[in-house]
Design a protein around this motif. Structure first.
Motif, PDB file in Angstrom:
ATOM      1  N   PHE A 131       0.838  -1.199   0.000  1.00 21.99           N
ATOM      2  CA  PHE A 131       0.000   0.000   0.000  1.00 21.99           C
ATOM      3  C   PHE A 131       0.873   1.249   0.000  1.00 21.99           C
ATOM      4  CE2 PHE A 131      -2.659  -3.283   1.934  1.00 21.99           C
ATOM      5  CZ  PHE A 131      -3.795  -3.182   1.148  1.00 21.99           C
ATOM      6  N   ASP A 132       0.343   2.297  -0.639  1.00 20.28           N
ATOM      7  CA  ASP A 132       1.020   3.589  -0.624  1.00 20.28           C
ATOM      8  C   ASP A 132       0.577   4.409   0.589  1.00 20.28           C
ATOM      9  OD1 ASP A 132       2.407   3.520  -3.305  1.00 20.28           O
ATOM     10  OD2 ASP A 132       0.342   3.081  -3.892  1.00 20.28           O
ATOM     11  N   LEU A 133      -0.617   4.073   1.104  1.00 20.35           N
ATOM     12  CA  LEU A 133      -1.183   4.843   2.214  1.00 20.35           C
ATOM     13  C   LEU A 133      -2.157   3.973   2.995  1.00 20.35           C
ATOM     14  CD1 LEU A 133      -1.691   7.637   3.636  1.00 20.35           C
ATOM     15  CD2 LEU A 133      -3.516   7.999   1.959  1.00 20.35           C
ATOM     16  N   ILE A 134      -2.141   4.156   4.317  1.00 21.74           N
ATOM     17  CA  ILE A 134      -3.151   3.536   5.178  1.00 21.74           C
ATOM     18  C   ILE A 134      -3.934   4.671   5.818  1.00 21.74           C
ATOM     19  CG2 ILE A 134      -3.576   2.137   7.248  1.00 21.74           C
ATOM     20  CD1 ILE A 134      -0.872   0.748   6.675  1.00 21.74           C
ATOM     21  N   ILE A 135      -5.257   4.582   5.748  1.00 21.27           N
ATOM     22  CA  ILE A 135      -6.118   5.520   6.470  1.00 21.27           C
ATOM     23  C   ILE A 135      -6.670   4.719   7.629  1.00 21.27           C
ATOM     24  CG2 ILE A 135      -8.210   6.919   6.373  1.00 21.27           C
ATOM     25  CD1 ILE A 135      -7.521   7.341   3.363  1.00 21.27           C
TER      26      ILE A 135
ATOM     27  N   ILE B 231      -2.467   7.987   7.605  1.00 17.59           N
ATOM     28  CA  ILE B 231      -3.294   9.091   8.095  1.00 17.59           C
ATOM     29  C   ILE B 231      -4.195   8.488   9.160  1.00 17.59           C
ATOM     30  CG2 ILE B 231      -5.164  10.701   7.566  1.00 17.59           C
ATOM     31  CD1 ILE B 231      -4.048  10.955   4.732  1.00 17.59           C
ATOM     32  N   VAL B 232      -4.134   9.025  10.364  1.00 21.95           N
ATOM     33  CA  VAL B 232      -4.990   8.549  11.448  1.00 21.95           C
ATOM     34  C   VAL B 232      -6.242   9.414  11.488  1.00 21.95           C
ATOM     35  CG1 VAL B 232      -5.199   8.326  13.959  1.00 21.95           C
ATOM     36  CG2 VAL B 232      -3.097   7.604  12.823  1.00 21.95           C
ATOM     37  N   ILE B 233      -7.404   8.762  11.568  1.00 21.36           N
ATOM     38  CA  ILE B 233      -8.655   9.499  11.757  1.00 21.36           C
ATOM     39  C   ILE B 233      -9.236   9.075  13.102  1.00 21.36           C
ATOM     40  CG2 ILE B 233      -9.181   9.930   9.335  1.00 21.36           C
ATOM     41  CD1 ILE B 233     -10.973   7.497   9.284  1.00 21.36           C
ATOM     42  N   SER B 234      -9.765  10.040  13.839  1.00 18.95           N
ATOM     43  CA  SER B 234     -10.265   9.722  15.167  1.00 18.95           C
ATOM     44  C   SER B 234     -11.238  10.782  15.655  1.00 18.95           C
ATOM     45  CB  SER B 234      -9.097   9.633  16.155  1.00 18.95           C
ATOM     46  OG  SER B 234      -9.583   9.458  17.468  1.00 18.95           O
ATOM     47  N   GLY B 235     -12.176  10.344  16.455  1.00 21.32           N
ATOM     48  CA  GLY B 235     -13.085  11.272  17.109  1.00 21.32           C
ATOM     49  C   GLY B 235     -12.477  11.816  18.399  1.00 21.32           C
TER      50      GLY B 235
END
Length: 121
Positions: free
Chosen positions: A46-50, A77-81
């Motif tokens: 993978f080039d990127l993990i979200i 890229i980390v996504i979080s609430g």
């Protein structure tokens, strides 16, 4: 074609991000748990993990630690609430390029993904 792995336990978010990013011309795979993500990372490039930080079985923190120990260099890229609560931990990871708070603006998100993938070229 850039390959992105979307890791989130919420089917709606996986679907939304898949729609957005595949329309940008990226090849997308998804995982609902950290374990499923690791299996896909071991069998693909993978080039990127979200990455949603709060996922079942193996959480985002453990997943990042595992990838670092095994020298898997994948921009993340980390996504979080709960961005405030995780910033210290996330900043220690050399894989994390950006942290995006949920809920996020779709156009901003698209730009962030593009900028991270451009950095890795």
């Amino acid at each position: 074609m850039k390959k992105i792995l979307i890791v989130d336990d919420q089917p709606g978010i996986r679907l939304l991000l898949t729609d957005i990013l595949s329309s940008e011309g990226y090849q997308i795979m998804t995982a609902a748990t950290g374990k499923e993500a690791l299996d896909k990372i071991y069998s693909n490039t993978f080039d990127l993990i979200i990455l949603d930080y709060n996922i079942p079985i193996i959480d985002g923190e453990k997943l990042l630690e595992t990838l670092e120990k095994e020298n898997k260099e994948v921009a993340t890229i980390v996504i979080s609430g709960l961005v405030e609560k995780i910033m210290d931990k996330v900043e220690q990871s050399k894989l994390v390029r950006k942290v995006i708070a949920k809920p996020f603006n779709i156009s901003d998100f698209r730009l962030q993904v593009h900028s991270v993938l451009t950095e890795t070229d």
